[in-house]
Design a protein around this motif. Sequence first.
Motif, short mmCIF file in Angstrom:
data_model
loop_
_atom_site.label_atom_id
_atom_site.label_comp_id
_atom_site.label_asym_id
_atom_site.label_seq_id
_atom_site.Cartn_x
_atom_site.Cartn_y
_atom_site.Cartn_z
N ALA A 18 0.83 -1.21 0.00
CA ALA A 18 0.00 0.00 0.00
C ALA A 18 0.86 1.26 0.00
O ALA A 18 0.55 2.24 -0.68
CB ALA A 18 -0.94 -0.01 1.20
N PHE A 19 1.95 1.24 0.77
CA PHE A 19 2.86 2.39 0.80
C PHE A 19 3.41 2.68 -0.59
O PHE A 19 3.36 3.81 -1.07
CB PHE A 19 4.00 2.14 1.80
N LEU A 20 3.92 1.65 -1.24
CA LEU A 20 4.52 1.85 -2.56
C LEU A 20 3.48 2.26 -3.60
O LEU A 20 3.76 3.10 -4.45
CB LEU A 20 5.26 0.59 -2.99
N ALA A 21 2.30 1.68 -3.53
CA ALA A 21 1.24 2.06 -4.46
C ALA A 21 0.85 3.53 -4.26
O ALA A 21 0.63 4.26 -5.23
CB ALA A 21 0.02 1.16 -4.28
N ALA A 22 0.79 3.96 -3.00
CA ALA A 22 0.43 5.35 -2.72
C ALA A 22 1.52 6.31 -3.20
O ALA A 22 1.23 7.35 -3.78
CB ALA A 22 0.17 5.53 -1.22
N VAL A 23 2.79 5.96 -2.97
CA VAL A 23 3.90 6.79 -3.45
C VAL A 23 3.85 6.88 -4.98
O VAL A 23 3.97 7.96 -5.56
CB VAL A 23 5.26 6.26 -2.96
N GLN A 24 3.67 5.74 -5.62
CA GLN A 24 3.58 5.71 -7.08
C GLN A 24 2.40 6.54 -7.58
O GLN A 24 2.47 7.16 -8.63
CB GLN A 24 3.44 4.26 -7.57
N GLY A 25 1.35 6.61 -6.77
CA GLY A 25 0.17 7.40 -7.13
C GLY A 25 0.29 8.87 -6.81
O GLY A 25 -0.67 9.63 -6.99
N GLY A 26 1.45 9.29 -6.27
CA GLY A 26 1.68 10.70 -6.02
C GLY A 26 1.42 11.18 -4.60
O GLY A 26 1.50 12.37 -4.32
N GLU A 27 1.13 10.26 -3.69
CA GLU A 27 0.91 10.65 -2.29
C GLU A 27 2.23 11.06 -1.63
O GLU A 27 3.30 10.62 -2.04
CB GLU A 27 0.29 9.49 -1.50
N THR A 28 2.13 11.87 -0.58
CA THR A 28 3.31 12.21 0.22
C THR A 28 3.74 10.97 1.00
O THR A 28 2.98 10.01 1.13
CB THR A 28 3.00 13.33 1.22
N ASP A 29 4.96 10.99 1.53
CA ASP A 29 5.42 9.87 2.35
C ASP A 29 4.51 9.67 3.56
O ASP A 29 4.21 8.54 3.94
CB ASP A 29 6.86 10.09 2.82
N PHE A 30 4.06 10.77 4.16
CA PHE A 30 3.16 10.68 5.31
C PHE A 30 1.87 9.96 4.93
O PHE A 30 1.45 9.02 5.59
CB PHE A 30 2.84 12.08 5.86
N ASP A 31 1.22 10.42 3.86
CA ASP A 31 -0.03 9.80 3.45
C ASP A 31 0.17 8.37 2.97
O ASP A 31 -0.69 7.50 3.21
CB ASP A 31 -0.74 10.64 2.38
N ALA A 32 1.29 8.10 2.34
CA ALA A 32 1.59 6.73 1.92
C ALA A 32 1.72 5.82 3.15
O ALA A 32 1.24 4.69 3.15
CB ALA A 32 2.86 6.69 1.08
N ALA A 33 2.36 6.32 4.20
CA ALA A 33 2.49 5.54 5.44
C ALA A 33 1.13 5.30 6.08
O ALA A 33 0.86 4.22 6.62
CB ALA A 33 3.43 6.25 6.41
#
Length: 81
Positions: A18-33
């Motif tokens: 989920a973290f990597l998918a969120a980062v790939q989708g443009g989320e901040t590190d905080f939101d990816a976490a």
Amino acid sequence: EGCNVVDVTGCGNAFCGAFLAAVQGGETDFDAAVWGCVAASFMAESYAIPQQIPSELHDAALLRVDNLRRRVKTSEHVKSC
């Protein structure tokens, strides 16, 4: 709030995915976490993999994301950083 933990097997994998998918989708590190924590929480509530299909978890996931963001952003530790 919280989750009913029954098995933590796979929680790390769920978090990382989920973290990597969120980062790939443009989320901040905080939101990816945050998304990683939410994915791990669903995994912890199931033996093996969650039986619901992802679309069935969508609304519950958004609610958990909002709750976790609010809790983390108001914590004393985050305020002091």
